[in-house]
Design a protein around this motif. Structure first.
Motif, short mmCIF file in Angstrom:
data_model
loop_
_atom_site.label_atom_id
_atom_site.label_comp_id
_atom_site.label_asym_id
_atom_site.label_seq_id
_atom_site.Cartn_x
_atom_site.Cartn_y
_atom_site.Cartn_z
N SER A 45 40.84 63.68 66.40
CA SER A 45 39.58 63.17 66.96
C SER A 45 39.10 63.98 68.16
N SER A 46 40.01 64.31 69.07
CA SER A 46 39.61 65.06 70.26
C SER A 46 39.18 66.48 69.89
N MET A 47 39.83 67.08 68.90
CA MET A 47 39.44 68.42 68.45
C MET A 47 38.05 68.38 67.83
N LEU A 48 37.78 67.37 67.00
CA LEU A 48 36.47 67.26 66.37
C LEU A 48 35.38 67.09 67.42
N LYS A 49 35.65 66.28 68.44
CA LYS A 49 34.67 66.10 69.53
C LYS A 49 34.45 67.40 70.29
N GLU A 50 35.54 68.10 70.58
CA GLU A 50 35.45 69.37 71.31
C GLU A 50 34.61 70.40 70.54
N LYS A 51 34.76 70.41 69.22
CA LYS A 51 34.03 71.35 68.39
C LYS A 51 32.64 70.83 68.00
N ASN A 52 32.30 69.62 68.45
CA ASN A 52 31.02 68.99 68.11
C ASN A 52 30.83 68.79 66.61
N TYR A 53 31.94 68.48 65.93
CA TYR A 53 31.89 68.16 64.51
C TYR A 53 31.66 66.66 64.39
N ASP A 64 45.34 59.19 65.91
CA ASP A 64 46.78 59.22 66.17
C ASP A 64 47.47 60.51 65.75
N THR A 65 46.79 61.37 65.01
CA THR A 65 47.43 62.58 64.51
C THR A 65 47.33 63.69 65.56
N ILE A 66 48.50 64.12 66.01
CA ILE A 66 48.59 65.16 67.04
C ILE A 66 48.53 66.54 66.39
N ILE A 67 47.74 67.42 66.98
CA ILE A 67 47.69 68.82 66.58
C ILE A 67 48.63 69.58 67.50
N ARG A 68 49.52 70.35 66.92
CA ARG A 68 50.52 71.08 67.70
C ARG A 68 50.11 72.55 67.90
N ASP A 69 50.60 73.12 68.97
CA ASP A 69 50.32 74.52 69.26
C ASP A 69 50.71 75.37 68.05
#
Length: 65
Positions: free
Chosen positions: A18-26, A47-52
């Motif tokens: 969710s935070s990645m989608l918001k950051e990318k404006n998707y 709840d799904t964490i994106i890892r390095d």
């Protein structure tokens, strides 16, 4: 760093789908997300964490005729 649709993006500790989608404006209503080739259901985005180092695909589903 992570890869989002083949482009580098800065990774942040605790980043979720969710935070990645918001950051990318998707903000598309119909979007499919895969992390390292594995489908992530929309109800798990918060709840799904994106890892390095992860490779993320965010695909906007279009309908046409």
């Amino acid at each position: 760093m992570i890869q989002v649709n083949g482009k580098s993006m800065t990774w942040v500790e605790g980043m979720t789908v969710s935070s990645m989608l918001k950051e990318k404006n998707y903000v598309f209503a119909k979007i499919v997300v895969k992390i390292n080739g594995k489908y992530v259901p929309p109800q798990q985005y918060e709840d799904t964490i994106i890892r390095d180092g992860d490779e993320v695909q965010a695909i906007h589903m279009l309908a046409g005729g």
